[in-house]
Design a protein around this motif. Structure first.
Motif, mmCIF file in Angstrom:
data_model
loop_
_atom_site.group_PDB
_atom_site.id
_atom_site.type_symbol
_atom_site.label_atom_id
_atom_site.label_comp_id
_atom_site.label_asym_id
_atom_site.label_seq_id
_atom_site.Cartn_x
_atom_site.Cartn_y
_atom_site.Cartn_z
ATOM 1 N N VAL A 1 -32.151 44.175 9.926
ATOM 2 C CA VAL A 1 -33.466 44.700 10.322
ATOM 3 C C VAL A 1 -33.814 45.912 9.468
ATOM 4 O O VAL A 1 -34.960 46.089 9.032
ATOM 5 C CB VAL A 1 -33.458 45.077 11.819
ATOM 6 N N TYR A 2 -32.826 46.735 9.217
ATOM 7 C CA TYR A 2 -33.030 47.908 8.374
ATOM 8 C C TYR A 2 -33.403 47.482 6.960
ATOM 9 O O TYR A 2 -34.278 48.053 6.322
ATOM 10 C CB TYR A 2 -31.738 48.734 8.366
ATOM 11 N N ARG A 3 -32.745 46.438 6.479
ATOM 12 C CA ARG A 3 -32.952 46.002 5.105
ATOM 13 C C ARG A 3 -34.274 45.269 4.939
ATOM 14 O O ARG A 3 -34.960 45.441 3.935
ATOM 15 C CB ARG A 3 -31.801 45.073 4.705
ATOM 16 N N LEU A 4 -34.630 44.429 5.898
ATOM 17 C CA LEU A 4 -35.819 43.583 5.776
ATOM 18 C C LEU A 4 -36.578 43.537 7.100
ATOM 19 O O LEU A 4 -36.569 42.526 7.812
ATOM 20 C CB LEU A 4 -35.394 42.170 5.389
ATOM 21 N N PRO A 5 -37.282 44.602 7.437
ATOM 22 C CA PRO A 5 -37.972 44.668 8.732
ATOM 23 C C PRO A 5 -39.082 43.630 8.888
ATOM 24 O O PRO A 5 -39.493 43.333 10.011
ATOM 25 C CB PRO A 5 -38.516 46.101 8.783
ATOM 26 N N GLN B 1 -35.199 42.737 16.279
ATOM 27 C CA GLN B 1 -34.206 42.672 17.345
ATOM 28 C C GLN B 1 -34.919 42.500 18.676
ATOM 29 O O GLN B 1 -35.994 43.082 18.902
ATOM 30 C CB GLN B 1 -33.389 43.964 17.375
ATOM 31 N N ASP B 2 -34.322 41.741 19.576
ATOM 32 C CA ASP B 2 -34.913 41.597 20.904
ATOM 33 C C ASP B 2 -34.519 42.803 21.759
ATOM 34 O O ASP B 2 -33.918 43.766 21.279
ATOM 35 C CB ASP B 2 -34.521 40.250 21.533
ATOM 36 N N GLU B 3 -34.856 42.753 23.037
ATOM 37 C CA GLU B 3 -34.624 43.923 23.891
ATOM 38 C C GLU B 3 -33.140 44.247 24.068
ATOM 39 O O GLU B 3 -32.777 45.368 24.427
ATOM 40 C CB GLU B 3 -35.305 43.734 25.265
ATOM 41 N N ASP C 1 -39.788 35.864 10.132
ATOM 42 C CA ASP C 1 -40.361 35.057 9.059
ATOM 43 C C ASP C 1 -39.280 34.119 8.533
ATOM 44 O O ASP C 1 -38.389 34.542 7.802
ATOM 45 C CB ASP C 1 -40.869 35.984 7.951
ATOM 46 N N GLU C 2 -39.356 32.859 8.922
ATOM 47 C CA GLU C 2 -38.308 31.896 8.548
ATOM 48 C C GLU C 2 -38.431 31.433 7.103
ATOM 49 O O GLU C 2 -37.487 30.856 6.566
ATOM 50 C CB GLU C 2 -38.344 30.680 9.480
ATOM 51 N N THR C 3 -39.574 31.640 6.482
ATOM 52 C CA THR C 3 -39.764 31.212 5.092
ATOM 53 C C THR C 3 -40.375 32.367 4.294
ATOM 54 O O THR C 3 -41.539 32.304 3.894
ATOM 55 C CB THR C 3 -40.658 29.959 5.009
ATOM 56 N N PRO C 4 -39.599 33.409 4.066
ATOM 57 C CA PRO C 4 -40.132 34.569 3.345
ATOM 58 C C PRO C 4 -40.488 34.226 1.902
ATOM 59 O O PRO C 4 -39.934 33.290 1.317
ATOM 60 C CB PRO C 4 -38.986 35.588 3.408
ATOM 61 N N GLY C 5 -41.400 34.991 1.332
ATOM 62 C CA GLY C 5 -41.872 34.763 -0.029
ATOM 63 C C GLY C 5 -40.776 34.967 -1.065
ATOM 64 O O GLY C 5 -39.754 35.613 -0.803
ATOM 65 N N SER C 6 -41.011 34.407 -2.244
ATOM 66 C CA SER C 6 -39.985 34.423 -3.286
ATOM 67 C C SER C 6 -39.608 35.842 -3.707
ATOM 68 O O SER C 6 -38.489 36.076 -4.167
ATOM 69 C CB SER C 6 -40.448 33.613 -4.493
ATOM 70 N N ASP D 1 -33.993 37.402 -3.013
ATOM 71 C CA ASP D 1 -32.740 38.082 -3.364
ATOM 72 C C ASP D 1 -32.296 39.018 -2.244
ATOM 73 O O ASP D 1 -31.114 39.077 -1.903
ATOM 74 C CB ASP D 1 -32.902 38.879 -4.659
ATOM 75 N N GLU D 2 -33.250 39.714 -1.681
ATOM 76 C CA GLU D 2 -32.907 40.665 -0.617
ATOM 77 C C GLU D 2 -32.454 39.915 0.649
ATOM 78 O O GLU D 2 -31.542 40.377 1.358
ATOM 79 C CB GLU D 2 -34.123 41.558 -0.317
#
Ligand code: SF4
Length: 67
Positions: A20-24, A29-31, A39-44, A48-49
């Motif tokens: 979460v810190y790396r890619l918010p 995170q849930d409660e 985002d299940e299909t993040p952009g290109s 790498d991240e």
């Protein structure tokens, strides 16, 4: 262009918050602090991240597949 699909296993998530810190924009995170994929299909530009986040998960709870 390949599609990178991200899933995460909240059953094994150790609530470290590293992803979460790396890619918010991709992970949240849930409660209870357990991982949620926003985002299940993040952009290109994020692939790498996302791969680094998967490698860096202490419980290997993040799965990345390419289609
Ligand atoms: S890096 Fe792994 S253990 Fe930490 S919050 Fe993300 S999925 Fe859970």
């Amino acid at each position: 262009m390949s599609v990178l699909r991200v899933t995460a296993n909240s059953d094994t998530c150790a609530v470290s918050s590293l992803c979460v810190y790396r890619l918010p924009g991709v992970f949240d995170q849930d409660e209870d602090g357990l991982v949620v994929v926003l985002d299940e299909t993040p952009g290109s530009d994020l692939h790498d991240e996302v791969r680094r986040a998967a490698r860096g998960c202490p419980t290997k709870s993040i799965r990345v597949t390419e289609e």
